[in-house]
Design an enzyme around this catalytic site. Structure first.
Site, PDB file in Angstrom:
ATOM      1  N   ASN B  26      32.384  -8.199 -20.686  1.00  0.00           N
ATOM      2  CA  ASN B  26      31.091  -7.515 -20.769  1.00  0.00           C
ATOM      3  C   ASN B  26      31.045  -6.756 -22.088  1.00  0.00           C
ATOM      4  O   ASN B  26      31.970  -5.990 -22.399  1.00  0.00           O
ATOM      5  CB  ASN B  26      30.937  -6.544 -19.585  1.00  0.00           C
ATOM      6  CG  ASN B  26      29.589  -5.855 -19.580  1.00  0.00           C
ATOM      7  OD1 ASN B  26      29.253  -5.111 -20.507  1.00  0.00           O
ATOM      8  ND2 ASN B  26      28.805  -6.085 -18.540  1.00  0.00           N
ATOM      9  N   ALA B  49      26.642  -9.945 -18.042  1.00  0.00           N
ATOM     10  CA  ALA B  49      25.791  -8.792 -18.361  1.00  0.00           C
ATOM     11  C   ALA B  49      25.331  -8.167 -17.053  1.00  0.00           C
ATOM     12  O   ALA B  49      25.023  -8.878 -16.097  1.00  0.00           O
ATOM     13  CB  ALA B  49      24.594  -9.195 -19.206  1.00  0.00           C
ATOM     14  N   GLU B  50      25.289  -6.848 -17.049  1.00  0.00           N
ATOM     15  CA  GLU B  50      25.082  -6.134 -15.789  1.00  0.00           C
ATOM     16  C   GLU B  50      23.648  -6.187 -15.274  1.00  0.00           C
ATOM     17  O   GLU B  50      23.369  -5.700 -14.185  1.00  0.00           O
ATOM     18  CB  GLU B  50      25.575  -4.692 -15.903  1.00  0.00           C
ATOM     19  CG  GLU B  50      24.836  -3.819 -16.894  1.00  0.00           C
ATOM     20  CD  GLU B  50      25.482  -3.820 -18.277  1.00  0.00           C
ATOM     21  OE1 GLU B  50      26.094  -4.843 -18.658  1.00  0.00           O
ATOM     22  OE2 GLU B  50      25.349  -2.792 -18.987  1.00  0.00           O
ATOM     23  N   ASN B  51      22.756  -6.799 -16.040  1.00  0.00           N
ATOM     24  CA  ASN B  51      21.423  -7.040 -15.480  1.00  0.00           C
ATOM     25  C   ASN B  51      21.375  -8.349 -14.706  1.00  0.00           C
ATOM     26  O   ASN B  51      20.302  -8.750 -14.254  1.00  0.00           O
ATOM     27  CB  ASN B  51      20.342  -6.999 -16.560  1.00  0.00           C
ATOM     28  CG  ASN B  51      20.569  -8.008 -17.648  1.00  0.00           C
ATOM     29  OD1 ASN B  51      21.719  -8.318 -17.996  1.00  0.00           O
ATOM     30  ND2 ASN B  51      19.503  -8.545 -18.209  1.00  0.00           N
TER      31      ASN B  51
END
Lengths: 233, 222, 222, 233
Positions: B26, B49-51
């Site tokens: 990430n 990616a944290e979305n």
């Protein structure tokens, strides 16, 4: 009667939102994932003293392409309808361009509960899943753990965090069938799918409404049980 | 002694060499976003990616490629690539918190000698964005910080104790700056590499805590 | 007074009338599985099964229709229907625990006068299957028990205190048996309906706790 | 090197399972969802003193069609490889037909931790999601709450339950790409998708291996990050 959750207008979909309502809405960034028409309708409807649970407090321009206006819940802050925001990314990355929320916050017109993004997502999930509280390693030893219970499991520290629920969730999805089953598009799924589970009344703004059976049952992200109203853009 | 500092690309290049083949990674915003273009030939790195996207590839460049439904957590537009997978934010952070992300590369305002990280708020602003940083700090298996060695006022960013609001305690493993590579060890910060032309004394001079010198200390390879 | 008891289908038929239009319903094994075939004309009920399926319809009957990947929580084979959705067990129980299932219809070994439910283990066996019963008891908005009024030995199953291991406390709202319909109220069990030919005395005789009589007590309509 | 998680045989896939390993495997019922070939390979491999985390402890016949033998982890109990089972539905519904596990349990050869099914799923999810413990309403006032911390939130009682993790998860999926992205089929998804997240080494037994890009990125249920090995049936 066959189940049919389709509502004919955005105005109708948000008509019963009372003053003081708690509303979840996506908002990772720009237009992707934002329930723009529901937000516009709520501005017109005029409910006040709202609490908004969202990743941001409205960031103009973030993730926008310039092809279309990037409407987000910032307009509800501008119109003075928002009393409180629960968010992880509440202000502009650049201090020189403060958002409507930052100004309102500085002037004491709006409150903020700042939550790490993963904790926000997990608290919402917990709210939808009947879990009142859980322990997380996120934020231990930082300001977000202040005043909260901490506890050691297997030698590591964790913070107790509580579920978040809402009166309404405003979603943006790609397609719905009239039973309320939903699919999203790409990274616009982000907070939408989890917020769908945690509100008393979940309303989905969609590009297309299809007949039951047209969505692949293996690919439905939000099963219809979570959705009360559907409106087509 | 007044050798030039590395530029942001060079910092990213050095970080890229730390990513093992097959790693799930990430990348935070700032210098970290530059890392992906420098991954050595023959190594595969999978980006999360944290979305809510796994296995994303190059960024979209041309106006007609921009898709509001295809962004990473920094709001950069992505191109679709085979093998991509989308998921929601709860799942994205379950991955992070659950230790499934091997490496997170983050920017920083301050890093302490015990690996504390401060990267989300300048105290003078009084309000800031946490975003996914605290979850990454708590959840990723290895945290690499990529940053300039000093702040815009010339003050050390590698400090004895962070004075800015913390993102996480004792979470940083490695710090790559424009003048050095530092490893966080139980005994303190170990100076492992210096930028070309830099001496250990010069690095120490702009670093708050006392640095330990690695026995095999060498010049940064890029 | 020795009027016949209702058969399992008739119990199911009476339960079916309790399901509101548009309700999301989970049916337990035993008599509850029979309920779906008796839902009144014009009402839509959506079934959820805790092994991860929403909006299932009729059961598969013919050998060639049987699909090991299409079963409900009782292991019955299902037919594919438009609008079905599949999900994993964590999501299935998130739905249940989170209060998204409007009604669960469960079988029971004992129900107490305060709505305690015992339905997972006969003490003499010393081991039993909890399955999804405790989650349904804790999570569904309304629990309807469908059962025979007495056990195979003729002992009351509606009891003052459950003597069998509990599934949940104070969770049952309504009990439909082969002789009566009982509502759990803060003051005790309210006898609302008796089976055709049954008197309140006859029902009381095979019921352990004292029953309150509903002012509008009537014969069960099926 | 391009990522490739494909392993050429079931024997190879399970070769490193040590004695005493904790293994998660699906098992809602019959053949659907069961990693049958991995189970057979593990029987041959012979690892002992295993702890199996599964919905059942092996139920012969449940959910089977008669078209194919319904192999499940009951065969590992029969072969004496299982020391402990963590399950919600450990025995046959009919006491007159005890399973191999019930006999082993009565004779003291196997232990049981009995867990409500939703709590089992949530504990596994927590294990995969970095949540060490959470509160649940399930089981309050029953034998499953015995000896556990209980706590009141908003006037209602809850039990503290802890995460479950495993050394291995054996999955049964429909398709994988070589990056480890998985899709399932119908109700066979049940515990598979959540177990995928909670083990150090997740191994998927699949009907088909496809190239990256052949699975719809919107419909991938288990992203490859969770999967270490893939074997084709």
């Amino acid at each position: 009667m066959p189940l049919n959750k389709v509502v004919s207008s955005f105005a109708e979909a948000v008509a019963d939102v009372p003053d003081g309502a708690v509303i979840m809405m996506d908002g990772f960034g720009g237009p992707g994932g934002m329930p723009q028409q529901l937000i516009l309708a709520l501005r017109t409807q005029g409910a006040k003293n709202l609490t908004i649970i969202s990743n941001t407090a409205g960031l103009p321009g973030f993730g926008a392409t310039g092809k279309e206006p990037a409407i987000n819940h910032g307009i509800l802050v501008e119109s003075g309808q928002v009393r409180k925001v629960i968010a992880s990314f509440p202000v502009s990355p650049s201090p020189s361009r403060p958002t409507a929320f930052e100004l309102a916050y500085r002037e004491g017109r709006a409150e903020l509960e700042l939550v790490p993004q993963g904790t926000l997502a997990e608290r919402i999930r917990a709210g939808g899943a009947g879990i009142p509280a859980f322990y997380t390693p996120t934020g231990v030893g930082t300001s977000v753990a202040r005043g909260k219970e901490t506890r050691v499991f297997d030698g590591r520290g964790y913070v107790l965090e509580h579920a978040l629920k809402a009166d309404y969730a405003f979603l943006r999805a790609l397609k719905a069938d009239r039973l309320g089953n939903l699919v999203y598009r790409g990274t616009s799924r982000n907070f939408n799918a989890v917020m769908a589970t945690a509100a008393r009344i979940t309303i989905a703004e969609v590009d297309e409404i299809v007949e039951p059976g047209e969505l692949d049952p293996e690919a439905i992200v939000t099963p219809g049980i979570y959705v009360k109203r559907i409106v087509k853009r | 002694m007044i050798a030039p500092r590395l530029d942001r690309e060079a910092i990213a290049m050095r970080v890229a060499r730390e990513l093992p083949d097959g790693a799930y990674v990430n990348l935070g915003i700032g210098i970290p976003t530059l890392v992906s273009q420098f991954v050595p030939e023959g190594r595969t790195v999978v980006y999360q990616a944290e979305n809510g996207v796994l296995n994303y590839g190059p960024l979209a460049q041309r106006e007609e490629e921009l898709d509001v439904d295809l962004i990473n957590a920094g709001g950069q537009f992505l191109l679709p690539v085979p093998g991509m997978a989308f998921f929601d934010s709860a799942q994205a952070f379950a991955m992070i918190r659950g230790g499934h992300v091997d490496v997170a590369v983050l920017g920083a305002l301050q890093v302490s000698q015990t690996g504390d990280l401060a990267n989300w708020m300048l105290p003078e602003r009084g309000i800031g964005n946490i975003g996914g940083a605290m979850d990454l700090a708590a959840g990723a298996r290895r945290i690499i910080v990529a940053m300039e060695h000093t702040d815009p006022h010339g003050r050390p960013k590698v400090v004895r104790e962070c004075t800015y609001p913390l993102t996480g305690r004792a979470c940083v493993s490695l710090v790559v700056t424009d003048v050095a590579v530092l490893e966080v060890t139980p005994r303190g910060l170990l100076l492992k590499e210096v930028a070309p032309g830099w001496t250990t004394e010069a690095v120490q001079k702009i670093t708050e805590p006392r640095l330990l010198l690695a026995p095999d200390l060498k010049e940064m390879e890029l």
